[in-house]
Design a protein around this motif. Sequence first.
Motif, PDB file in Angstrom:
ATOM      1  N   LYS A 297      -6.132   3.703  -4.594  1.00  0.00           N
ATOM      2  CA  LYS A 297      -4.600   3.074  -4.817  1.00  0.00           C
ATOM      3  C   LYS A 297      -4.694   2.051  -6.007  1.00  0.00           C
ATOM      4  CE  LYS A 297      -2.992   4.170  -0.444  1.00  0.00           C
ATOM      5  NZ  LYS A 297      -2.228   3.916   0.776  1.00  0.00           N
TER       6      LYS A 297
ATOM      7  N   VAL B 222      -1.362   6.199  -6.507  1.00  0.00           N
ATOM      8  CA  VAL B 222      -2.470   6.593  -5.812  1.00  0.00           C
ATOM      9  C   VAL B 222      -3.446   7.651  -7.249  1.00  0.00           C
ATOM     10  CG1 VAL B 222      -3.770   8.235  -4.271  1.00  0.00           C
ATOM     11  CG2 VAL B 222      -1.951   7.146  -3.548  1.00  0.00           C
TER      12      VAL B 222
ATOM     13  N   SER C 117       0.937  -1.115  -0.155  1.00  0.00           N
ATOM     14  CA  SER C 117      -0.039  -0.107  -0.005  1.00  0.00           C
ATOM     15  C   SER C 117       0.806   1.391  -0.001  1.00  0.00           C
ATOM     16  CB  SER C 117      -1.021  -0.037   1.287  1.00  0.00           C
ATOM     17  OG  SER C 117      -1.610   1.242   1.297  1.00  0.00           O
TER      18      SER C 117
END
Length: 122
Positions: free
Chosen positions: A85, A74, A69
């Motif tokens: 994302k 993004v 992550s």
Amino acid sequence: MRFKSSKLNEFRLWGLVLTLLGLGVMILGTAAVLIWGDNGKIVLFIFMVIGMISVLGSMAIYFWAGVLSTSSVVLQCPECGKQTKMLGKTDRCMFCKTILTLDPEQATELPDAKEAGSPERT
């Protein structure tokens, strides 16, 4: 694309499934002691070890999803307008499940190509 949600949400889902499975196995091991008394201690030990391995595996998956992550792209979803994302070349929006891509060869439409008067790609 085989995913029905975003790749990060899929990783988190499998982490949650492993957590619940591990805790359920540990509870069943405890029930073996309540049912069979002292004879169930071996079953309790085996089920506790299996449950602990499952919970540790889920912790590793959650850690891996967190690392992914932090390095993901993004972007703003063209359908719902929320920031999401993206992992890899194609992914889905975390909110509306729209298929997203950054690869122009896999895109179904070229954005603003016809409106700007620029020639289309062939």
